[in-house]
Design a protein around this motif. Structure first.
Motif, short mmCIF file in Angstrom:
data_model
loop_
_atom_site.label_atom_id
_atom_site.label_comp_id
_atom_site.label_asym_id
_atom_site.label_seq_id
_atom_site.Cartn_x
_atom_site.Cartn_y
_atom_site.Cartn_z
N GLU A 39 0.01 11.16 -4.92
CA GLU A 39 0.65 10.36 -5.03
C GLU A 39 1.21 11.83 -5.96
O GLU A 39 3.07 11.92 -5.82
CB GLU A 39 0.31 9.76 -6.21
N LYS A 40 1.33 12.77 -6.10
CA LYS A 40 1.59 13.95 -6.35
C LYS A 40 2.73 15.09 -6.09
O LYS A 40 3.97 15.15 -6.31
CB LYS A 40 0.82 15.26 -7.66
N HIS B 84 4.11 13.18 -3.46
CA HIS B 84 5.11 11.92 -3.14
C HIS B 84 6.11 12.73 -4.51
O HIS B 84 7.66 12.55 -3.84
CB HIS B 84 4.41 10.89 -3.16
N GLU B 85 5.71 12.29 -5.70
CA GLU B 85 6.42 13.02 -6.85
C GLU B 85 7.33 13.97 -5.83
O GLU B 85 8.50 14.19 -6.87
CB GLU B 85 5.67 13.35 -8.25
N GLN B 86 6.46 15.48 -6.09
CA GLN B 86 7.56 17.06 -5.26
C GLN B 86 8.29 16.36 -4.72
O GLN B 86 9.71 16.36 -4.64
CB GLN B 86 6.24 17.93 -5.32
N LEU C 165 9.84 13.58 -3.81
CA LEU C 165 11.33 13.02 -4.76
C LEU C 165 12.08 13.66 -5.66
O LEU C 165 13.29 13.60 -6.07
CB LEU C 165 10.46 11.78 -5.34
N GLU C 166 11.16 15.28 -6.08
CA GLU C 166 12.19 15.49 -6.91
C GLU C 166 13.58 16.11 -6.47
O GLU C 166 14.10 16.38 -6.33
CB GLU C 166 11.09 16.24 -8.40
#
Length: 82
Positions: free
Chosen positions: A37-38, A40-42, A44-45
């Motif tokens: 998940e982390k 994916h967050e990176q 997306l950022e």
């Protein structure tokens, strides 16, 4: 794949264990999910930053509107985060 140990304090271990239990997962599987998940967050950022750079270029939004009919009215009224 080999397992490894990580030293963390008891409070953090207990918090992670409670979160894993709440998700019905082992701590190993829960931490693997959190890592994914982390990642994916990176991504997306990174994609969001690239998108913001592109739409900041002069004429890009006008060209988008011309080619695709523009954004729906609600999207134009939504405030942006700084």
């Amino acid at each position: 794949m080999a397992d490894t140990s990580v030293k963390i304090d008891d409070v953090t271990r207990d918090r992670l264990k409670a979160l894993a239990d709440g998700a019905g997962m082992s701590m190993k599987d829960y931490l693997a999910r959190v890592a994914e998940e982390k990642e994916h967050e990176q991504l997306l950022e990174t994609a969001t930053a690239a998108f913001r750079r592109v739409i900041a270029e002069p004429g890009v939004l006008a060209r988008f509107d011309a080619d695709f009919g523009g954004l729906p009215p609600a999207a134009r009224e939504t405030p942006r985060a700084a």
